[in-house]
Design a protein around this motif. Structure first.
Motif, PDB file in Angstrom:
ATOM      1  N   GLY A  25       0.106  27.142  93.458  1.00 18.66           N
ATOM      2  CA  GLY A  25       1.066  26.175  93.991  1.00 18.66           C
ATOM      3  C   GLY A  25       0.457  24.827  94.314  1.00 18.66           C
ATOM      4  O   GLY A  25       1.162  23.819  94.374  1.00 18.66           O
ATOM      5  N   SER A  26      -0.845  24.785  94.532  1.00 17.41           N
ATOM      6  CA  SER A  26      -1.487  23.509  94.852  1.00 17.41           C
ATOM      7  C   SER A  26      -1.922  22.753  93.603  1.00 17.41           C
ATOM      8  O   SER A  26      -2.581  21.724  93.698  1.00 17.41           O
ATOM      9  CB  SER A  26      -2.658  23.720  95.808  1.00 17.41           C
ATOM     10  OG  SER A  26      -3.690  24.432  95.194  1.00 17.41           O
ATOM     11  N   PHE A 112      -8.669  20.466  99.708  1.00 18.71           N
ATOM     12  CA  PHE A 112      -9.787  19.913  98.936  1.00 18.71           C
ATOM     13  C   PHE A 112      -9.501  20.068  97.439  1.00 18.71           C
ATOM     14  O   PHE A 112      -9.705  19.133  96.659  1.00 18.71           O
ATOM     15  CB  PHE A 112     -11.092  20.611  99.325  1.00 18.71           C
ATOM     16  CG  PHE A 112     -12.291  20.101  98.584  1.00 18.71           C
ATOM     17  CD1 PHE A 112     -12.781  18.824  98.830  1.00 18.71           C
ATOM     18  CD2 PHE A 112     -12.926  20.894  97.645  1.00 18.71           C
ATOM     19  CE1 PHE A 112     -13.894  18.348  98.139  1.00 18.71           C
ATOM     20  CE2 PHE A 112     -14.041  20.434  96.957  1.00 18.71           C
ATOM     21  CZ  PHE A 112     -14.526  19.153  97.204  1.00 18.71           C
ATOM     22  N   HIS A 113      -8.996  21.239  97.055  1.00 20.14           N
ATOM     23  CA  HIS A 113      -8.627  21.482  95.654  1.00 20.14           C
ATOM     24  C   HIS A 113      -7.573  20.477  95.204  1.00 20.14           C
ATOM     25  O   HIS A 113      -7.647  19.932  94.098  1.00 20.14           O
ATOM     26  CB  HIS A 113      -8.112  22.922  95.506  1.00 20.14           C
ATOM     27  CG  HIS A 113      -7.430  23.178  94.208  1.00 20.14           C
ATOM     28  ND1 HIS A 113      -6.087  23.457  94.138  1.00 20.14           N
ATOM     29  CD2 HIS A 113      -7.883  23.187  92.937  1.00 20.14           C
ATOM     30  CE1 HIS A 113      -5.750  23.634  92.859  1.00 20.14           C
ATOM     31  NE2 HIS A 113      -6.814  23.475  92.127  1.00 20.14           N
ATOM     32  N   THR A 121      -1.800  15.035  96.550  1.00 19.90           N
ATOM     33  CA  THR A 121      -2.632  14.324  97.510  1.00 19.90           C
ATOM     34  C   THR A 121      -3.177  15.333  98.514  1.00 19.90           C
ATOM     35  O   THR A 121      -2.535  16.340  98.814  1.00 19.90           O
ATOM     36  CB  THR A 121      -1.840  13.238  98.265  1.00 19.90           C
ATOM     37  OG1 THR A 121      -0.717  13.845  98.893  1.00 19.90           O
ATOM     38  CG2 THR A 121      -1.382  12.136  97.329  1.00 19.90           C
ATOM     39  N   SER A 122      -4.342  15.029  99.008  1.00 23.30           N
ATOM     40  CA  SER A 122      -4.972  15.883 100.007  1.00 23.30           C
ATOM     41  C   SER A 122      -4.689  15.282 101.377  1.00 23.30           C
ATOM     42  O   SER A 122      -4.757  14.064 101.551  1.00 23.30           O
ATOM     43  CB  SER A 122      -6.477  15.920  99.747  1.00 23.30           C
ATOM     44  OG  SER A 122      -7.116  16.721 100.683  1.00 23.30           O
ATOM     45  N   VAL A 127      -3.263  20.459 106.523  1.00 20.99           N
ATOM     46  CA  VAL A 127      -4.103  21.540 107.053  1.00 20.99           C
ATOM     47  C   VAL A 127      -3.623  21.915 108.460  1.00 20.99           C
ATOM     48  O   VAL A 127      -3.524  23.097 108.796  1.00 20.99           O
ATOM     49  CB  VAL A 127      -5.597  21.143 107.072  1.00 20.99           C
ATOM     50  CG1 VAL A 127      -6.443  22.221 107.742  1.00 20.99           C
ATOM     51  CG2 VAL A 127      -6.108  20.877 105.668  1.00 20.99           C
ATOM     52  N   MET A 128      -3.280  20.918 109.262  1.00 14.94           N
ATOM     53  CA  MET A 128      -2.793  21.187 110.621  1.00 14.94           C
ATOM     54  C   MET A 128      -1.440  21.928 110.583  1.00 14.94           C
ATOM     55  O   MET A 128      -1.197  22.834 111.387  1.00 14.94           O
ATOM     56  CB  MET A 128      -2.656  19.896 111.428  1.00 14.94           C
ATOM     57  CG  MET A 128      -3.979  19.231 111.753  1.00 14.94           C
ATOM     58  SD  MET A 128      -5.024  20.248 112.822  1.00 14.94           S
ATOM     59  CE  MET A 128      -6.154  20.991 111.685  1.00 14.94           C
ATOM     60  N   ILE A 129      -0.585  21.556 109.642  1.00 15.69           N
ATOM     61  CA  ILE A 129       0.689  22.265 109.480  1.00 15.69           C
ATOM     62  C   ILE A 129       0.422  23.705 109.046  1.00 15.69           C
ATOM     63  O   ILE A 129       1.054  24.644 109.548  1.00 15.69           O
ATOM     64  CB  ILE A 129       1.601  21.529 108.465  1.00 15.69           C
ATOM     65  CG1 ILE A 129       2.051  20.189 109.049  1.00 15.69           C
ATOM     66  CG2 ILE A 129       2.804  22.389 108.096  1.00 15.69           C
ATOM     67  CD1 ILE A 129       2.733  19.282 108.046  1.00 15.69           C
TER      68      ILE A 129
END
Length: 155
Positions: A25-26, A112-113, A121-122, A127-129
């Motif tokens: 998915g990423s 990061f990937h 976009t990274s 990450v917090m979500i």
């Protein structure tokens, strides 16, 4: 060996498969550009007068809820896998910390990937979500485990 493989498949394969699904998915597959292809027509069907600003806001909210949900599910799957016979299954706080840390590391590596995928976009915010989703998933797991323990102690 015969008994260990079915146990691995039963408890660990769902978590590993879910992590693979998050990884897929990423990629470009679930980029905002691709998800808008079915989301925008659906929202326009619901409200033909919807503005582009509202469309963008709704799409962003849905995508962030996706982050929250996918990591809540990952946390629950890892919780389940780790509770399946490990020594820390009785130590809920240790299990909570291990799952939380593992999911946070996976979330950071996923972002990061995404930094290498041109259409993605990274974001540290994502990450917090993701970690919030992990905490929600773990809260549900702890609540269910506590409920089960109370129920068993009454019997």
């Amino acid at each position: 060996m015969n008994m260990k493989l079915p146990r691995f498949v039963k408890y660990w394969m769902p978590a590993i498969a879910w992590m693979a699904l998050i990884f897929i998915g990423s990629t470009d597959v679930l980029s905002a550009e691709h998800t808008s292809r079915f989301l925008v027509p659906f929202l326009r069907w619901l409200d033909p007068q919807i503005s582009w600003a509202t469309l963008n806001a709704v799409q962003t909210i849905i995508r962030k809820l996706g982050h929250l949900t996918e990591y809540a599910i990952l946390a629950a799957l890892l919780w389940r896998a780790l509770r399946s016979g490990m020594w820390w299954s009785s130590k809920m706080s240790v299990l909570f910390a291990i799952v939380c840390l593992a999911c946070a590391i996976f979330a950071a590596s996923d972002e990061f990937h995404q930094s290498f995928v041109p259409s993605r976009t990274s974001s540290f915010h994502d990450v917090m979500i993701d970690v919030c989703g992990v905490l929600i998933g773990l809260a549900i797991c702890v609540a269910l485990a506590t409920r089960k323990a109370v129920k068993e102690s009454r019997v």
